[in-house]
Design a protein around this motif. Structure first.
Motif, PDB file in Angstrom:
ATOM      1  N   ASN A  27      32.348 -20.201  16.329  1.00 12.61           N
ATOM      2  CA  ASN A  27      32.108 -21.691  16.208  1.00 12.61           C
ATOM      3  C   ASN A  27      31.448 -22.332  17.270  1.00 12.61           C
ATOM      4  O   ASN A  27      31.925 -22.357  18.566  1.00 12.61           O
ATOM      5  CB  ASN A  27      33.659 -22.263  16.118  1.00 12.61           C
ATOM      6  CG  ASN A  27      33.871 -23.743  15.872  1.00 12.61           C
ATOM      7  OD1 ASN A  27      33.586 -24.275  16.750  1.00 12.61           O
ATOM      8  ND2 ASN A  27      34.331 -24.063  14.803  1.00 12.61           N
ATOM      9  N   SER A  28      30.482 -23.191  17.415  1.00  8.81           N
ATOM     10  CA  SER A  28      29.801 -23.606  18.362  1.00  8.81           C
ATOM     11  C   SER A  28      30.452 -24.550  18.911  1.00  8.81           C
ATOM     12  O   SER A  28      30.501 -24.722  20.459  1.00  8.81           O
ATOM     13  CB  SER A  28      28.362 -24.398  17.790  1.00  8.81           C
ATOM     14  OG  SER A  28      28.745 -25.174  16.799  1.00  8.81           O
ATOM     15  N   GLU A  29      31.283 -25.357  18.384  1.00 11.15           N
ATOM     16  CA  GLU A  29      32.043 -26.309  19.369  1.00 11.15           C
ATOM     17  C   GLU A  29      33.114 -25.787  19.997  1.00 11.15           C
ATOM     18  O   GLU A  29      33.412 -26.003  21.192  1.00 11.15           O
ATOM     19  CB  GLU A  29      32.739 -27.398  18.235  1.00 11.15           C
ATOM     20  CG  GLU A  29      31.526 -28.399  17.425  1.00 11.15           C
ATOM     21  CD  GLU A  29      32.398 -29.214  16.321  1.00 11.15           C
ATOM     22  OE1 GLU A  29      33.784 -29.300  16.267  1.00 11.15           O
ATOM     23  OE2 GLU A  29      31.588 -30.223  15.882  1.00 11.15           O
ATOM     24  N   LYS A  75      23.414 -13.819  26.023  1.00  6.42           N
ATOM     25  CA  LYS A  75      22.704 -13.158  25.119  1.00  6.42           C
ATOM     26  C   LYS A  75      22.921 -13.260  23.703  1.00  6.42           C
ATOM     27  O   LYS A  75      22.147 -13.536  22.823  1.00  6.42           O
ATOM     28  CB  LYS A  75      22.774 -11.674  25.705  1.00  6.42           C
ATOM     29  CG  LYS A  75      22.071 -11.335  26.676  1.00  6.42           C
ATOM     30  CD  LYS A  75      22.036  -9.698  27.059  1.00  6.42           C
ATOM     31  CE  LYS A  75      21.547  -9.396  28.235  1.00  6.42           C
ATOM     32  NZ  LYS A  75      21.707  -7.814  28.673  1.00  6.42           N
ATOM     33  N   ALA A  76      24.338 -13.459  23.495  1.00  7.34           N
ATOM     34  CA  ALA A  76      24.738 -13.540  22.059  1.00  7.34           C
ATOM     35  C   ALA A  76      24.354 -14.849  21.610  1.00  7.34           C
ATOM     36  O   ALA A  76      23.908 -15.280  20.258  1.00  7.34           O
ATOM     37  CB  ALA A  76      26.226 -13.441  22.071  1.00  7.34           C
ATOM     38  N   PHE A  77      24.417 -16.117  22.395  1.00  6.02           N
ATOM     39  CA  PHE A  77      24.146 -17.358  22.024  1.00  6.02           C
ATOM     40  C   PHE A  77      22.608 -17.395  21.676  1.00  6.02           C
ATOM     41  O   PHE A  77      22.219 -18.284  20.916  1.00  6.02           O
ATOM     42  CB  PHE A  77      24.443 -18.313  23.040  1.00  6.02           C
ATOM     43  CG  PHE A  77      25.972 -18.614  23.545  1.00  6.02           C
ATOM     44  CD1 PHE A  77      26.987 -18.245  22.420  1.00  6.02           C
ATOM     45  CD2 PHE A  77      26.416 -18.746  24.738  1.00  6.02           C
ATOM     46  CE1 PHE A  77      28.275 -18.292  22.711  1.00  6.02           C
ATOM     47  CE2 PHE A  77      27.512 -18.950  24.892  1.00  6.02           C
ATOM     48  CZ  PHE A  77      28.756 -18.699  23.856  1.00  6.02           C
ATOM     49  N   ARG A  78      21.798 -16.858  22.688  1.00 10.03           N
ATOM     50  CA  ARG A  78      20.320 -16.684  22.304  1.00 10.03           C
ATOM     51  C   ARG A  78      20.160 -16.313  20.859  1.00 10.03           C
ATOM     52  O   ARG A  78      19.444 -16.574  20.061  1.00 10.03           O
ATOM     53  CB  ARG A  78      19.760 -16.029  23.397  1.00 10.03           C
ATOM     54  CG  ARG A  78      18.086 -15.809  23.004  1.00 10.03           C
ATOM     55  CD  ARG A  78      17.299 -15.087  24.047  1.00 10.03           C
ATOM     56  NE  ARG A  78      17.371 -15.359  25.642  1.00 10.03           N
ATOM     57  CZ  ARG A  78      18.122 -15.132  26.385  1.00 10.03           C
ATOM     58  NH1 ARG A  78      18.698 -13.940  26.332  1.00 10.03           N
ATOM     59  NH2 ARG A  78      18.080 -15.486  27.550  1.00 10.03           N
ATOM     60  N   ARG A  79      20.705 -15.201  20.523  1.00  6.81           N
ATOM     61  CA  ARG A  79      20.597 -14.446  19.238  1.00  6.81           C
ATOM     62  C   ARG A  79      21.148 -15.341  18.136  1.00  6.81           C
ATOM     63  O   ARG A  79      20.492 -15.571  16.934  1.00  6.81           O
ATOM     64  CB  ARG A  79      21.399 -13.112  19.086  1.00  6.81           C
ATOM     65  CG  ARG A  79      21.196 -12.296  17.880  1.00  6.81           C
ATOM     66  CD  ARG A  79      21.960 -11.085  17.718  1.00  6.81           C
ATOM     67  NE  ARG A  79      23.545 -11.223  17.987  1.00  6.81           N
ATOM     68  CZ  ARG A  79      24.172 -11.138  19.200  1.00  6.81           C
ATOM     69  NH1 ARG A  79      23.740 -10.532  20.233  1.00  6.81           N
ATOM     70  NH2 ARG A  79      25.502 -11.234  19.180  1.00  6.81           N
ATOM     71  N   ALA A  85      20.893 -23.797  14.578  1.00  6.21           N
ATOM     72  CA  ALA A  85      20.382 -24.911  15.474  1.00  6.21           C
ATOM     73  C   ALA A  85      21.422 -25.538  16.323  1.00  6.21           C
ATOM     74  O   ALA A  85      21.454 -25.926  17.550  1.00  6.21           O
ATOM     75  CB  ALA A  85      19.539 -26.170  14.846  1.00  6.21           C
ATOM     76  N   ASN A  86      22.941 -25.372  15.943  1.00  9.17           N
ATOM     77  CA  ASN A  86      23.975 -25.880  16.538  1.00  9.17           C
ATOM     78  C   ASN A  86      24.195 -25.012  17.917  1.00  9.17           C
ATOM     79  O   ASN A  86      25.045 -25.536  18.813  1.00  9.17           O
ATOM     80  CB  ASN A  86      25.342 -25.794  15.768  1.00  9.17           C
ATOM     81  CG  ASN A  86      25.171 -26.825  14.478  1.00  9.17           C
ATOM     82  OD1 ASN A  86      24.699 -27.748  14.615  1.00  9.17           O
ATOM     83  ND2 ASN A  86      25.854 -26.213  13.394  1.00  9.17           N
ATOM     84  N   VAL A  90      24.559 -24.695  23.066  1.00 12.18           N
ATOM     85  CA  VAL A  90      25.680 -23.859  23.705  1.00 12.18           C
ATOM     86  C   VAL A  90      24.948 -22.808  24.510  1.00 12.18           C
ATOM     87  O   VAL A  90      25.255 -22.442  25.772  1.00 12.18           O
ATOM     88  CB  VAL A  90      26.391 -22.876  22.401  1.00 12.18           C
ATOM     89  CG1 VAL A  90      27.399 -22.020  23.063  1.00 12.18           C
ATOM     90  CG2 VAL A  90      27.074 -23.891  21.460  1.00 12.18           C
ATOM     91  N   PHE A  91      23.842 -22.291  24.108  1.00 15.09           N
ATOM     92  CA  PHE A  91      22.848 -21.677  25.048  1.00 15.09           C
ATOM     93  C   PHE A  91      22.427 -22.403  26.199  1.00 15.09           C
ATOM     94  O   PHE A  91      22.609 -21.753  27.323  1.00 15.09           O
ATOM     95  CB  PHE A  91      21.419 -21.380  24.058  1.00 15.09           C
ATOM     96  CG  PHE A  91      20.735 -20.262  24.861  1.00 15.09           C
ATOM     97  CD1 PHE A  91      20.631 -19.234  25.269  1.00 15.09           C
ATOM     98  CD2 PHE A  91      19.516 -21.202  25.667  1.00 15.09           C
ATOM     99  CE1 PHE A  91      19.854 -18.555  25.843  1.00 15.09           C
ATOM    100  CE2 PHE A  91      18.622 -20.473  26.485  1.00 15.09           C
ATOM    101  CZ  PHE A  91      18.727 -18.948  26.577  1.00 15.09           C
TER     102      PHE A  91
END
Length: 363
Positions: A27-29, A75-79, A85-86, A90-91
């Motif tokens: 969950n990005s939020e 690294k996980a957020f980059r993936r 796009a959300n 986060v990244f």
């Protein structure tokens, strides 16, 4: 050290961010909320300005492993942002937090180094006779370098902290074989008194010269050192300038006409000099012989035993050389440097002691 509360909160937040990044669809939020919580915990802000952390940031990062956790999360957020796009913000948030932590850690490191330098530079020569014991190896090293001392050991060994006892003891008695018997230290048996050492010629005439002590940070004047160490009768009639306080070493002054021994800096950097005897072992011996006692006595006696005691290396070497050369104990042609060294330790090889060594060396 980081405080326990900060550690506990960070540990919980790290577990949450690891759990989110382990999901197939995090969950990005929630990730943004966790990252914000991490930032406010480790880099708190107050009225729009960043407030200095209550604990060491570097220590916190090292103990918590937060930097590694954020790097893996990045690294996980980059993936994830490649397909969602959300996760772009986060990244960016995670990357920004990592950069802030690096910058703050760099500032803290520079501030710490500057503080250490300031403390070292403030370690000036005492002008009131008050002992200034070096608090750290860094300060001690800077002090020795400042006074141009020999760094025999680098980094140097901090000197021992010792105290003088109020109780005093009588001067030793002399045994038939010439050894001195101290009633409270029966194994410490030199056979030369401090007076005999000095009158025969020792330390190239320089022992009680004026010095700056790296241990106490005090400048000692020659006349004061003599007054505070040697009873008048020990040096009555002696040429003090030539035999005690010369600034230049003279081989001719020494009993055996040779130079031996290390520099004061060598002794200081090795951790051999205590604050109560800034001139070294022989000063300790003078005061011990004259009745003073301290909690440094056993250490100093141990040093003597390893050099001039019955199994001491210099004494054993000299005895073995005499035996190998089939000569007598007083043959000055045999190792004059070792003889002079032992002389400084209050020891002279006698026929009786050489014979004792001959009989006991293989035991």
């Amino acid at each position: 050290m980081p405080d326990t509360d900060t550690q506990t909160v960070l540990s919980s937040l790290q577990q949450k961010i690891r759990s989110e990044t382990a999901l197939d669809t995090p969950n990005s939020e929630r990730c943004i909320d966790i990252l914000n919580s991490i930032e406010s915990t480790i880099l708190p802000e107050e009225k729009g300005k960043r407030k200095k952390p209550m604990v060491s940031l570097i220590a916190t990062l090292e103990s918590s492993g937060l930097g590694k956790t954020l790097a893996k999360s990045l690294k996980a957020f980059r993936r994830h942002k490649r397909t969602d796009a959300n996760f772009e913000p986060v990244f960016e948030k995670c990357n920004s937090l990592l950069e802030k932590l690096k910058e703050e850690a760099k500032k803290e490191s520079k501030a710490s180094a500057a503080a250490k330098t300031k403390n070292i530079q403030a370690d000036g020569l005492s002008d009131n006779g008050v002992v200034s014991f070096p608090p750290t190896v860094a300060v001690y090293r800077a002090r020795l370098v400042k006074y141009k001392k020999e760094l025999y050991k680098d980094p140097p060994v901090l000197p021992p902290r010792v105290d003088v006892y109020e109780e005093r003891k009588p001067v030793p008695k002399r045994a038939k074989n010439g050894e001195l018997i101290f009633e409270d230290q029966k194994d410490f048996r030199p056979n030369l008194t401090p007076e005999e050492v000095l009158r025969a010629g020792a330390f190239g005439g320089t022992y009680f010269r004026s010095i700056v002590s790296g241990v106490t940070n005090i400048h000692y004047k020659a006349e004061d050192a003599i007054k505070e160490t040697l009873p008048d009768q020990w040096i009555a009639g002696m040429n003090k300038r030539q035999l005690l306080t010369s600034q230049s070493y003279s081989n001719a002054v020494n009993k055996f006409g040779v130079k031996c021994g290390g520099s004061l800096g060598m002794w200081e950097s090795s951790g051999w000099i205590s604050e109560i005897d800034p001139y070294g072992w022989f000063q300790w011996y003078c005061r011990f012989y004259d009745g003073r006692r301290s909690d440094d006595d056993l250490r100093q006696i141990s040093r003597w035993a390893k050099s001039a005691g019955p199994k001491g290396r210099f004494r054993s070497q000299l005895c073995n050389k005499c035996i190998a050369a089939n000569t007598n104990a007083r043959d000055k042609s045999i190792s004059p440097v070792i003889r002079q060294t032992l002389h400084h330790w209050g020891f002279e090889l006698t026929p009786e002691l050489l014979e004792w060594h001959r009989k006991n060396r293989k035991k």
